[in-house]
Structures are given as C-alpha cells and as structure tokens.
Motif scaffolding. Structure first.
Motif, PDB file in Angstrom:
ATOM      1  N   GLU A 141     -16.024-136.989 -26.163  1.00  0.00           N
ATOM      2  CA  GLU A 141     -17.205-137.618 -25.905  1.00  0.00           C
ATOM      3  C   GLU A 141     -18.084-136.988 -24.796  1.00  0.00           C
ATOM      4  O   GLU A 141     -19.167-136.799 -24.653  1.00  0.00           O
ATOM      5  N   LEU A 142     -17.441-136.573 -23.498  1.00  0.00           N
ATOM      6  CA  LEU A 142     -18.000-135.946 -22.444  1.00  0.00           C
ATOM      7  C   LEU A 142     -18.711-134.602 -22.938  1.00  0.00           C
ATOM      8  O   LEU A 142     -19.845-134.508 -22.719  1.00  0.00           O
ATOM      9  N   SER A 143     -17.931-133.865 -23.719  1.00  0.00           N
ATOM     10  CA  SER A 143     -18.618-132.527 -24.142  1.00  0.00           C
ATOM     11  C   SER A 143     -19.769-132.839 -24.877  1.00  0.00           C
ATOM     12  O   SER A 143     -21.026-132.273 -24.748  1.00  0.00           O
ATOM     13  N   GLU A 144     -19.915-133.944 -25.804  1.00  0.00           N
ATOM     14  CA  GLU A 144     -21.058-134.150 -26.624  1.00  0.00           C
ATOM     15  C   GLU A 144     -22.078-134.522 -25.564  1.00  0.00           C
ATOM     16  O   GLU A 144     -23.432-134.334 -25.814  1.00  0.00           O
ATOM     17  N   LYS A 145     -21.953-135.441 -24.552  1.00  0.00           N
ATOM     18  CA  LYS A 145     -23.004-136.024 -23.791  1.00  0.00           C
ATOM     19  C   LYS A 145     -23.328-134.720 -22.787  1.00  0.00           C
ATOM     20  O   LYS A 145     -24.633-134.620 -22.803  1.00  0.00           O
ATOM     21  N   LEU A 146     -22.508-133.908 -22.421  1.00  0.00           N
ATOM     22  CA  LEU A 146     -22.814-132.795 -21.621  1.00  0.00           C
ATOM     23  C   LEU A 146     -23.917-131.884 -22.389  1.00  0.00           C
ATOM     24  O   LEU A 146     -24.823-131.256 -22.035  1.00  0.00           O
ATOM     25  N   THR A 147     -23.483-131.361 -23.891  1.00  0.00           N
ATOM     26  CA  THR A 147     -24.256-130.878 -24.619  1.00  0.00           C
ATOM     27  C   THR A 147     -25.798-131.452 -24.599  1.00  0.00           C
ATOM     28  O   THR A 147     -26.792-130.528 -24.728  1.00  0.00           O
ATOM     29  N   CYS A 148     -26.039-132.671 -24.868  1.00  0.00           N
ATOM     30  CA  CYS A 148     -27.452-133.233 -25.072  1.00  0.00           C
ATOM     31  C   CYS A 148     -28.136-133.175 -23.782  1.00  0.00           C
ATOM     32  O   CYS A 148     -29.294-133.101 -23.574  1.00  0.00           O
ATOM     33  N   ILE A 149     -27.466-132.934 -22.343  1.00  0.00           N
ATOM     34  CA  ILE A 149     -27.921-133.125 -21.055  1.00  0.00           C
ATOM     35  C   ILE A 149     -28.384-131.603 -20.733  1.00  0.00           C
ATOM     36  O   ILE A 149     -29.509-131.585 -20.216  1.00  0.00           O
ATOM     37  N   THR A 150     -27.438-130.784 -20.952  1.00  0.00           N
ATOM     38  CA  THR A 150     -27.289-129.634 -20.337  1.00  0.00           C
ATOM     39  C   THR A 150     -27.539-128.497 -21.314  1.00  0.00           C
ATOM     40  O   THR A 150     -27.716-127.223 -20.942  1.00  0.00           O
ATOM     41  N   GLY A 151     -27.288-128.688 -22.498  1.00  0.00           N
ATOM     42  CA  GLY A 151     -27.252-127.594 -23.774  1.00  0.00           C
ATOM     43  C   GLY A 151     -25.875-126.932 -23.635  1.00  0.00           C
ATOM     44  O   GLY A 151     -25.620-125.902 -24.375  1.00  0.00           O
ATOM     45  N   ASP A 152     -24.815-127.155 -22.775  1.00  0.00           N
ATOM     46  CA  ASP A 152     -23.767-126.607 -22.677  1.00  0.00           C
ATOM     47  C   ASP A 152     -22.528-127.597 -22.616  1.00  0.00           C
ATOM     48  O   ASP A 152     -22.677-128.657 -21.751  1.00  0.00           O
ATOM     49  N   GLY A 180     -19.481-127.631 -21.432  1.00  0.00           N
ATOM     50  CA  GLY A 180     -18.647-127.572 -20.426  1.00  0.00           C
ATOM     51  C   GLY A 180     -17.283-127.281 -20.559  1.00  0.00           C
ATOM     52  O   GLY A 180     -16.245-126.920 -19.849  1.00  0.00           O
ATOM     53  N   GLU A 181     -16.837-127.059 -21.988  1.00  0.00           N
ATOM     54  CA  GLU A 181     -15.648-126.873 -22.333  1.00  0.00           C
ATOM     55  C   GLU A 181     -14.956-125.379 -21.964  1.00  0.00           C
ATOM     56  O   GLU A 181     -13.929-125.184 -21.930  1.00  0.00           O
ATOM     57  N   GLY A 182     -15.830-124.416 -21.770  1.00  0.00           N
ATOM     58  CA  GLY A 182     -15.574-122.857 -21.386  1.00  0.00           C
ATOM     59  C   GLY A 182     -15.207-122.979 -20.150  1.00  0.00           C
ATOM     60  O   GLY A 182     -14.721-122.018 -19.687  1.00  0.00           O
ATOM     61  N   ALA A 233      -5.266-135.803  -4.463  1.00  0.00           N
ATOM     62  CA  ALA A 233      -5.663-134.762  -3.967  1.00  0.00           C
ATOM     63  C   ALA A 233      -4.851-134.746  -2.583  1.00  0.00           C
ATOM     64  O   ALA A 233      -4.239-133.716  -2.200  1.00  0.00           O
ATOM     65  N   GLN A 234      -5.152-135.699  -1.809  1.00  0.00           N
ATOM     66  CA  GLN A 234      -4.587-135.740  -0.408  1.00  0.00           C
ATOM     67  C   GLN A 234      -2.982-135.854  -0.395  1.00  0.00           C
ATOM     68  O   GLN A 234      -2.522-135.202   0.430  1.00  0.00           O
ATOM     69  N   LYS A 235      -2.316-136.579  -1.385  1.00  0.00           N
ATOM     70  CA  LYS A 235      -1.099-136.654  -1.488  1.00  0.00           C
ATOM     71  C   LYS A 235      -0.426-135.413  -2.013  1.00  0.00           C
ATOM     72  O   LYS A 235       0.771-135.080  -1.435  1.00  0.00           O
ATOM     73  N   MET A 236      -1.229-134.513  -2.748  1.00  0.00           N
ATOM     74  CA  MET A 236      -0.729-133.071  -2.908  1.00  0.00           C
ATOM     75  C   MET A 236      -1.190-132.096  -1.868  1.00  0.00           C
ATOM     76  O   MET A 236      -1.022-130.693  -2.109  1.00  0.00           O
ATOM     77  N   ASN A 237      -1.608-132.428  -0.890  1.00  0.00           N
ATOM     78  CA  ASN A 237      -1.771-131.806   0.683  1.00  0.00           C
ATOM     79  C   ASN A 237      -3.226-130.980   0.483  1.00  0.00           C
ATOM     80  O   ASN A 237      -3.397-129.832   0.807  1.00  0.00           O
ATOM     81  N   PHE A 238      -3.951-131.203  -0.528  1.00  0.00           N
ATOM     82  CA  PHE A 238      -5.309-130.545  -0.608  1.00  0.00           C
ATOM     83  C   PHE A 238      -6.252-131.186   0.581  1.00  0.00           C
ATOM     84  O   PHE A 238      -6.257-132.399   0.732  1.00  0.00           O
ATOM     85  N   SER A 239      -7.000-130.519   1.240  1.00  0.00           N
ATOM     86  CA  SER A 239      -8.075-130.959   2.170  1.00  0.00           C
ATOM     87  C   SER A 239      -9.391-130.998   1.807  1.00  0.00           C
ATOM     88  O   SER A 239     -10.185-131.322   2.572  1.00  0.00           O
ATOM     89  N   THR A 240      -9.512-130.206   0.562  1.00  0.00           N
ATOM     90  CA  THR A 240     -11.001-130.101   0.205  1.00  0.00           C
ATOM     91  C   THR A 240     -11.064-130.145  -1.324  1.00  0.00           C
ATOM     92  O   THR A 240      -9.904-129.926  -2.004  1.00  0.00           O
ATOM     93  N   ILE A 241     -12.028-130.786  -1.698  1.00  0.00           N
ATOM     94  CA  ILE A 241     -12.359-130.869  -3.346  1.00  0.00           C
ATOM     95  C   ILE A 241     -13.569-130.171  -3.632  1.00  0.00           C
ATOM     96  O   ILE A 241     -14.631-130.333  -2.899  1.00  0.00           O
ATOM     97  N   ARG A 242     -13.899-129.343  -4.500  1.00  0.00           N
ATOM     98  CA  ARG A 242     -15.116-128.705  -5.065  1.00  0.00           C
ATOM     99  C   ARG A 242     -15.350-129.029  -6.373  1.00  0.00           C
ATOM    100  O   ARG A 242     -14.351-129.416  -7.162  1.00  0.00           O
ATOM    101  N   LEU A 243     -16.594-128.868  -6.938  1.00  0.00           N
ATOM    102  CA  LEU A 243     -16.931-129.087  -8.272  1.00  0.00           C
ATOM    103  C   LEU A 243     -18.218-128.455  -8.378  1.00  0.00           C
ATOM    104  O   LEU A 243     -19.059-127.890  -7.589  1.00  0.00           O
ATOM    105  N   GLU A 244     -18.409-128.277  -9.751  1.00  0.00           N
ATOM    106  CA  GLU A 244     -19.895-127.989 -10.273  1.00  0.00           C
ATOM    107  C   GLU A 244     -20.176-128.852 -11.226  1.00  0.00           C
ATOM    108  O   GLU A 244     -19.401-129.196 -12.068  1.00  0.00           O
ATOM    109  N   THR A 245     -21.679-128.919 -11.333  1.00  0.00           N
ATOM    110  CA  THR A 245     -22.266-129.429 -12.282  1.00  0.00           C
ATOM    111  C   THR A 245     -23.516-128.870 -12.513  1.00  0.00           C
ATOM    112  O   THR A 245     -23.809-127.837 -11.766  1.00  0.00           O
ATOM    113  N   ARG A 246     -24.221-129.231 -13.484  1.00  0.00           N
ATOM    114  CA  ARG A 246     -25.599-128.577 -13.727  1.00  0.00           C
ATOM    115  C   ARG A 246     -26.655-129.261 -13.068  1.00  0.00           C
ATOM    116  O   ARG A 246     -26.757-130.485 -12.848  1.00  0.00           O
ATOM    117  N   ARG A 247     -27.851-128.463 -12.622  1.00  0.00           N
ATOM    118  CA  ARG A 247     -28.945-128.940 -11.872  1.00  0.00           C
ATOM    119  C   ARG A 247     -29.437-130.079 -12.701  1.00  0.00           C
ATOM    120  O   ARG A 247     -29.894-131.073 -11.999  1.00  0.00           O
TER     121      ARG A 247
END
Length: 150
Positions: A22-33, A35-37, A100-114
C-alpha cells in the motif's frame, strides 16, 4: 474503547507485506517512485534492525522500520499509516525512536522526496532537521534528508 497498539513484527509477514505494498502504491502516486529500491526486508536481518506494526482494534494500519547505518545512527524506513487522523504516524515514530535508544542509537536519519510535502512537514514537526543528502541520496535533487539526535 478503541486503541492503537504497536508491536515488533516480521517484515515478511502477510500483514507487513500488504502494508508496504500500500505504501509503495501511495508513494508512486505522490512521487513517481515506489521507494522499493531503497529498502529490502533483508536489510532487517541484523540484531539492530526492527520492523514495527501498528494496529487499531486489531487491524494492521501502519508500519515502520529501523536499520543501522553506523553503530550510533539508524535509518528510518517504510513509515506508513492508513489512518493519519488518529495519530498512527506520531505513535509509530515515537515507538521507533524509543526502540532506537534501547539499541544504543543516538541519531535517526531518513530520506523522503521533496514533493511529498505531507511527509516533509510531518518530520519537521517531530523535530527532524534537514541535513545534507547522505549515502545513495547524494546528488539527488528530488530527495531531502533529515536527522534527529535522540
């Protein structure tokens, strides 16, 4: 009373596969991709990788994943919510940040389309700041990257 419940789950389960489709279908409509890659469930095979499913009255309505980038930085992937009005995205993100904190990560990063302005506004509203594009997103003008120190 209806309740949201979030639990760790298997990214290869039928429910997870359906939500991510479902997410992939919505992203395709919004961004043209779709995101599965940029995501493969094999990315979640390590000890510091997780997949979460959100349920509303037992029905799966959202998901999200974390995978390690470095020992201290995790990447947020495949965030999705069917029902935005009841706080699914916010609850999922909070849950994943705590994990993430429980796994000792101190930072989270992400990418999305403009062009995905709803996602951009959501992450900015949750304290994620824009950063220079990282990894495979370097040099890609359609991408916008974010980071939050936990």
């Amino acid at each position: 009373m209806t309740e949201l419940q979030i639990e760790l789950g298997d990214a290869n389960s039928k429910e997870a596969t359906y939500l991510m489709r479902e997410l992939s279908e919505k992203l395709t409509c919004i961004t043209g991709d779709s995101g599965e890659g940029s995501f493969n469930t094999n990315d979640l095979n390590g000890e510091q990788a997780i997949f979460a499913i959100c349920r509303y009255n037992g029905e799966p309505i959202g998901c999200g994943a974390l995978r390690p980038i470095t020992e201290t930085t995790a990447e947020l992937k495949r965030m999705y919510s069917r029902k935005n009005s009841i706080g699914v995205g916010s609850r999922l993100l909070s849950f994943l940040e705590q994990e993430a904190q429980k796994m000792n990560f101190s930072t989270i990063r992400l990418e999305t389309r403009r062009v995905n302005t709803k996602a951009v506004q959501f992450y900015e509203g949750k304290g994620y700041g824009r950063i220079s594009n990282y990894g495979k997103y370097i040099g890609r003008s359609e991408a916008v990257c974010f980071e939050k120190v936990l």
